[in-house]
Design an enzyme around this catalytic site. Structure first.
Site, PDB file in Angstrom:
ATOM      1  N   ASP A  34      82.724  49.122  35.676  1.00 47.29           N
ATOM      2  CA  ASP A  34      83.602  49.386  36.832  1.00 47.29           C
ATOM      3  C   ASP A  34      83.964  48.108  37.580  1.00 47.29           C
ATOM      4  O   ASP A  34      85.129  47.842  37.846  1.00 47.29           O
ATOM      5  CB  ASP A  34      82.930  50.337  37.834  1.00 47.29           C
ATOM      6  CG  ASP A  34      82.888  51.779  37.331  1.00 47.29           C
ATOM      7  OD1 ASP A  34      83.668  52.117  36.420  1.00 47.29           O
ATOM      8  OD2 ASP A  34      82.071  52.563  37.866  1.00 47.29           O
ATOM      9  N   ARG A 115      71.583  49.591  50.107  1.00 47.60           N
ATOM     10  CA  ARG A 115      73.013  49.445  50.428  1.00 47.60           C
ATOM     11  C   ARG A 115      73.310  48.709  51.726  1.00 47.60           C
ATOM     12  O   ARG A 115      74.197  47.851  51.746  1.00 47.60           O
ATOM     13  CB  ARG A 115      73.712  50.815  50.429  1.00 47.60           C
ATOM     14  CG  ARG A 115      73.737  51.528  49.086  1.00 47.60           C
ATOM     15  CD  ARG A 115      74.215  50.649  47.968  1.00 47.60           C
ATOM     16  NE  ARG A 115      74.398  51.390  46.730  1.00 47.60           N
ATOM     17  CZ  ARG A 115      74.192  50.906  45.526  1.00 47.60           C
ATOM     18  NH1 ARG A 115      73.775  49.654  45.385  1.00 47.60           N
ATOM     19  NH2 ARG A 115      74.396  51.634  44.449  1.00 47.60           N
ATOM     20  N   ASP A 144      76.924  56.264  48.558  1.00 46.17           N
ATOM     21  CA  ASP A 144      76.906  54.806  48.654  1.00 46.17           C
ATOM     22  C   ASP A 144      78.128  54.247  49.371  1.00 46.17           C
ATOM     23  O   ASP A 144      78.023  53.280  50.120  1.00 46.17           O
ATOM     24  CB  ASP A 144      76.773  54.191  47.253  1.00 46.17           C
ATOM     25  CG  ASP A 144      75.380  54.410  46.673  1.00 46.17           C
ATOM     26  OD1 ASP A 144      74.429  54.507  47.466  1.00 46.17           O
ATOM     27  OD2 ASP A 144      75.246  54.485  45.437  1.00 46.17           O
ATOM     28  N   SER A 196      74.602  56.879  34.812  1.00 45.35           N
ATOM     29  CA  SER A 196      74.875  56.007  35.950  1.00 45.35           C
ATOM     30  C   SER A 196      73.536  55.637  36.569  1.00 45.35           C
ATOM     31  O   SER A 196      72.781  56.496  37.005  1.00 45.35           O
ATOM     32  CB  SER A 196      75.765  56.740  36.956  1.00 45.35           C
ATOM     33  OG  SER A 196      75.751  56.046  38.179  1.00 45.35           O
TER      34      SER A 196
HETATM   35  N1  ARG Z   1      71.443  60.045  44.915  1.00 45.06           N
HETATM   36  C1  ARG Z   1      70.886  58.827  45.367  1.00 45.06           C
HETATM   37  C2  ARG Z   1      71.479  58.409  46.676  1.00 45.06           C
HETATM   38  O1  ARG Z   1      72.430  58.975  47.109  1.00 45.06           O
HETATM   39  C3  ARG Z   1      70.986  57.732  44.333  1.00 45.06           C
HETATM   40  C4  ARG Z   1      72.368  57.191  44.134  1.00 45.06           C
HETATM   41  C5  ARG Z   1      72.396  56.224  43.027  1.00 45.06           C
HETATM   42  N2  ARG Z   1      73.582  55.430  43.087  1.00 45.06           N
HETATM   43  C6  ARG Z   1      74.287  55.112  42.013  1.00 45.06           C
HETATM   44  N3  ARG Z   1      75.339  54.378  42.243  1.00 45.06           N
HETATM   45  N4  ARG Z   1      74.032  55.533  40.812  1.00 45.06           N
HETATM   46  O2  ARG Z   1      71.023  57.522  47.324  1.00 45.06           O
END
Ligand code: ARG
Length: 421
Positions: A34, A115, A144, A196
């Protein structure tokens, strides 16, 4: 490209960049498909310069030299990598440990904690390298984007944000095609999208593929960190974790820095199959999502910390703190790291954790992590008062009936009132 005539997205929110004003972009670059496609796409579509920033939060097995080289080949003006492991451990994981941070009963928030730090570094580097805009690779369906954009909008209202994945309307096939056209190497097969993944010192998550079928039990290839418990050693291992003021400082008697300690804890935990969480979570953007988490370090440290904290706290502090822990985890999950309430709660967490010193022994065996020993100079515990101890000490058994009489007074009265006819 036939869709190159598509207009660039007009901003909806005040912090989104006006396409006309985008001149130099700081791209949060992971080296994956990406953000690699994005690196080219931004140059092509916005006619903008791109500076990349890659943040090391302790994702295992990453070669940052290779990532920087890739960014450079794709036309980045500058490529930076920041090793932020120490900052992450000190400023983000430490408060999380003090808050026993778990969202939805199972997710130790490693992504949610990373993040705001990544976005803060993006702001600093965007300013230092004369960028007007920050770009990230989050989709429009996740948490995120909330965490990153809320951070940027809070810390740097002068910077614009673009989130190409949200607007470019390319599926995986189109992205792979775009990558091929632009000489971007694509790992793995084209047809099957990989999981992912997000990973750092505090854990690893996998999403996508069969994980989206709620009745599909985990396939083993998803576990890249933790040994499946069935294949973990037959021999149990007890690991002792020492805390000072709520912070882990030694493992099996050996003192080490927090980053090193967390890496060591992860190694021990994963060997014993500890820290697999199959989790359905309520995202802040409305959806429910299933994640497979591998969180060996978090499982060990949080199990021990919680135990020690309960030992040194009074019944009233312990009951109160559960509610605050839950509130803290929600704020952080929801991307509101910079919300003053989080800091207010931290003040209480720090106060309570002043007492959280001592050592907890945890026994690891085929996926389980069970507390077996506890010791603390601050334990609100006196073995001479224990149930089967002979000596009376401070505890007078003859005072108990009086306590029971008064403690149950209102309940007894209410019972009689409701059952009097
Ligand atoms: N579900 C988790 C969260 O919202 C993990 C997210 C993982 N992020 C990713 N870009 N794969 O914090």
């Amino acid at each position: 490209m036939s869709d190159s005539e598509h207009a660039l997205p007009q901003p909806t929110a005040s912090y989104e960049a006006d396409p006309e004003q985008v001149g130099r972009v700081l791209l949060l670059y992971s080296g994956g498909l990406d953000t690699s496609v994005m690196l080219k796409w931004i140059q092509e579509r916005y006619g903008a310069e791109v500076v990349t920033l890659t943040v090391n939060l302790g994702q295992p097995g990453e070669d940052y030299g290779v990532i920087e080289e890739k960014a450079r080949r794709l036309g980045a003006l500058e490529c930076r990598t920041v090793d932020a492991r120490e900052d992450f451990a000190r400023d983000f994981l430490t408060p999380a440990i003090k808050a026993n941070a778990l969202y939805g009963d199972g997710y130790p928030l490693f992504t949610a904690l990373g993040r705001p730090l990544i976005a803060k570094l993006a702001v600093e580097h965007a300013r230092a390298s004369g960028c007007d805009t920050i770009a990230h690779g989050c989709t429009g369906k996740g948490n995120d984007q909330v965490r990153i954009e809320a951070t940027i909008a809070t810390l740097a209202p002068e910077l614009g944000v673009i989130a190409p994945v949200r607007s470019w309307q390319m599926g995986r096939e189109e992205e792979v095609a775009y990558a091929r056209e632009h000489g971007i190497p694509v790992k793995g097969g084209t047809e099957v999208a990989p999981y992912s993944i997000d990973t750092n010192l505090w854990g690893r998550s996998s999403e996508g593929r069969w994980i989206e079928d709620l009745d599909h039990a985990p396939e083993e290839d998803v576990f890249q960190l933790v040994t499946p418990p069935e294949r973990a050693p037959d021999q149990a291992q007890v690991v002792s974790i020492e805390f000072e003021r709520g912070v882990p400082v030694a493992l099996d008697g050996e003192r080490m820095g927090l980053v090193e300690l967390l890496e060591a804890a992860a190694q021990i935990g994963q060997r014993h199959g500890v820290g697999i969480v199959d989790h359905i979570e309520d995202r802040i953007v409305g959806l429910k999502v299933r994640d497979i988490y591998e969180v060996p370090a978090a499982t060990l440290i949080l199990t021990a910390h919680k135990e020690l904290e309960r030992l040194v706290g009074t019944i009233h502090q312990n009951r109160f703190k559960l509610a605050l822990d839950e509130q803290w985890a929600y704020l952080v999950y929801a991307g509101l790291w910079w919300e003053p309430l989080r800091g207010d709660i931290d003040a209480y967490m720090n106060a309570v954790n002043e007492q959280v010193s001592g050592t907890i022994g945890v026994k690891l065996y085929k996926g389980s992590a069970r507390v077996v020993t506890r010791s603390s100079p601050n334990a609100v515990y006196d073995a001479s008062l224990a149930t089967f101890s002979e000596s009376g000490g401070l505890f007078s058994q003859s005072a108990s009936p009086g306590f029971i009489e008064l403690f149950s007074l209102q309940s007894k009265m209410a019972w009689r009132l409701r059952n009097s006819q």
